[in-house]
Design an enzyme around this catalytic site. Sequence first.
Site, PDB file in Angstrom:
ATOM      1  N   ASP A 327      -0.489  35.174 -14.363  1.00  0.00           N
ATOM      2  CA  ASP A 327       0.315  34.237 -13.593  1.00  0.00           C
ATOM      3  C   ASP A 327       0.829  33.166 -14.550  1.00  0.00           C
ATOM      4  O   ASP A 327       0.433  33.106 -15.709  1.00  0.00           O
ATOM      5  CB  ASP A 327      -0.517  33.619 -12.458  1.00  0.00           C
ATOM      6  CG  ASP A 327       0.332  33.177 -11.278  1.00  0.00           C
ATOM      7  OD1 ASP A 327       1.562  33.010 -11.438  1.00  0.00           O
ATOM      8  OD2 ASP A 327      -0.227  32.999 -10.185  1.00  0.00           O
ATOM      9  N   GLU A 528       2.148  26.254  -3.209  1.00  0.00           N
ATOM     10  CA  GLU A 528       0.974  26.237  -4.097  1.00  0.00           C
ATOM     11  C   GLU A 528       0.197  24.926  -3.966  1.00  0.00           C
ATOM     12  O   GLU A 528       0.033  24.382  -2.883  1.00  0.00           O
ATOM     13  CB  GLU A 528       1.407  26.545  -5.524  1.00  0.00           C
ATOM     14  CG  GLU A 528       2.021  27.933  -5.650  1.00  0.00           C
ATOM     15  CD  GLU A 528       2.145  28.428  -7.067  1.00  0.00           C
ATOM     16  OE1 GLU A 528       1.248  28.190  -7.884  1.00  0.00           O
ATOM     17  OE2 GLU A 528       3.160  29.078  -7.357  1.00  0.00           O
TER      18      GLU A 528
END
Length: 844
Positions: A327, A528
């Site tokens: 990621d 997020e």
Amino acid sequence: MTAQFKPSLLALSCALILSACGSADKPAATTSSDAQRAAAIWPQLNLPVAQDPATEQRISEMLAGMTLAQKVAQMIQPEIRDITVEDMRKYGFGSFLNGGGAFPNDNKHATPADWIALAEAMYQASVDDSLDGSTIPTMWGTDAVHGHNNVIGATLFPHNIGLGAANNPALIEQIARVTAREVMVTGIDWVFAPTVAVVRDDRWGRTYEGYSEDPAIVHDYAAAIVAGLQGAADADFLGDERVISTVKHFVGDGGTVGGDDQGDNIASEQDLFRIHAQGYVGGLQAGAQSVMASFNSWHGSKIHGDKYLLTDVLKDRMGFDGFIVGDWNGHGQIPGCTNDNCAQAALAGLDVYMVPTPAWKPLYYNLIAQVESGVIPLSRIDDAVRRILRVKLRAGLFDKPSPAKRPLSGKTELIGSAEHRAVARQAVQQSLVLLKNNDAILPLKPNQRILVTGEGADNIGMQSGGWTISWQGTGNSNSDFPGGSSIYDGIKEAVDAAGGKVELSQDGSYQQKPDVAVVVFGEQPYAEGNGDLDNLEYQRGNKTDLALLRKLKADGIKVVSLFISGRPLWVNPEFNASDAFVAVWLPGSEGAGVADVIMASADGSINKDFHGKLSFSWPATPQQHANVGDAEYQPLLPYGFGLRYGQPSSLSNSLNEQVAADNSLDDLVLFERAVKPPYQLVLHSDGQSQNMDSSVAQLGNIAVRTFDNKVQEDARRLSFSGGAKVSLTSAFPADLRAYAEAGSALTVELQYRGNLPEQVLLGMSCAQSCDASVDITPTLRSLPEASWHSLSVDLACFAKQGADFSQIFTPLSLQASGAVELSFTDIRLLPGKANSADLRCPAE
């Protein structure tokens, strides 16, 4: 090799520090104890895509002819904002990505033709062997998490939390197939979806990316969406209308302590598999070809560097033979690593480094040096590249035409087509959950007088949430959703057709008293960690939406609440002030689907009944984190709850509205990773103003862009070429008197580069043009350039200049009189910190 790309001493000595970096001889070897440990808990999966001997032989021949530099390039995935077509020609990256809010030519309104042009240019550069000697095609990865959500005009589906409430795997597969088609129109090969997190704490900012707190739903949905994106393994697997999928984030991201994004999961290994890994069982058994490593840790070990989980469990035990991608600079979070230097991730089993930002270049050279020095065995590199090539061959990338010439490429009529929007509208209809319906007020008869109000009523951006055009989903207006519909649009269509009357207002005002008010309110977009919460109380300390509901009730008007949110929240006061209450989640671009359910047919009969059931338990208190199956399970509304028409409400009309007493004044966070609602970042230059609605913005003498400081896009760089200003501004004033009375300081974490101009002003603005500012230039001159500093100003400094803290529209502005680069990464009001502020202004 130039000096800037020499590997660090840490990297070169890594072979000697075996406890941190593994053995240079056998860094990836699985010990018998590790294999036995994995076998005791993790299953051997029967994966549907078998290895083909001819393909494996072809890969071996390719590997034999590749240089080390070509192999490492396959493991590097930079971002489109940080590389050029010439970089691709020179290095031959195995893949590249566009992050949320990244667009071709840095243009938010890039057309599908622009996306195709970039895909084609990058592809042609990758197969051009004039500089790097390689003809291996690259592949483009994108975050298409609820449709092709970076592209203007695409079909946007409800976020995963709403789809979980629908509990319909067949519909999910259909949604994934539509998404794949729209992605293929723009020439992109690879989608970073599905997210298969099993959320255990709804304070987590990514809760809406999870389908359910129930691993069973997540398991079935993972299989369905992988099949929809990639095609069935025994049918049209990775055909012309399919894309490579990514099951993410391995593993345990939804179970971190405190719901902390990128935090630590301390579940037992049995629970890690039983709860958090079920999406991988479903997704891998459907043929998923890539898995994304997670930011989080497991018992303190960062997953990106955890060999046991990535290699011993996922690859060796579960049999996954695709590739593992990192990621966003997640490798840089491993202890001892940085974004540009991390052997441990490769040793642990990471195959593709996602390395946005210019760190890709030193990382590339460091990896080469680490192989040459023996820190990373060539065998580990060959294994990673074999996996990457295996997926590319399975996807037909060596044989398919270039992106611009593929069957769906350029068929822009498919993006947001009526057929695709019909699927999304059906998903909206099935995702809605009816939580309260006193006196059977719903469905609403369309021939009456209806007021539609609230901030979300006519707001496609708000109803679509994060991961919508921009990463955070902020800065969007209805004009950014051509072909889409707001919730108000759907209600108006139904009312107009039946001869009723509908009025729209954001603040609850009306020309003529309505029979009923439909109030659309809820969370502003976020993504997020920007959405992490301390507790689940809705609008803590600023209950403007509750005030609107109570005002309408006081006027004797029936109130239907449509709650937009990315998670269940504690809304007891709002429940009490509502006659009916519907969780609409984040429905996406087809808001008219809400009206299909809440509005009756013209003759008063039910048009479509409610279908959705809670896939997340609804909290009884702001602090509760209840999950179905818990030993002590007493939520306000249980998992699986959801009324149908004709069923009586069970919610009390006098729910407890009291929260635990807390006389403390919390920090007021204005910017932490992103601008906090209700504020927006606004550029001011030459008498003009412009909101920043993308990752880059420019107006006259000021240019602003996002960049990574500690985590993804958590800082803003302000490049002044002359006199200009940047502000955090809201359309409505905030009452900050409590902060002024508490002796607070306005604190900004910032840095500067270049010669400072005559003046740099830090200011606040309120109603009636009562601007106030302090000159921070002398303080900046005393600080070293290019270093981060926490600079604080006593709020009394602004009060002395007449700032009215009862109505602050702009709690912060930065203004420069000339050329300079300023960057900031954290802005907040800190109660009780005036006495320690850098700039003090005691009362005269």
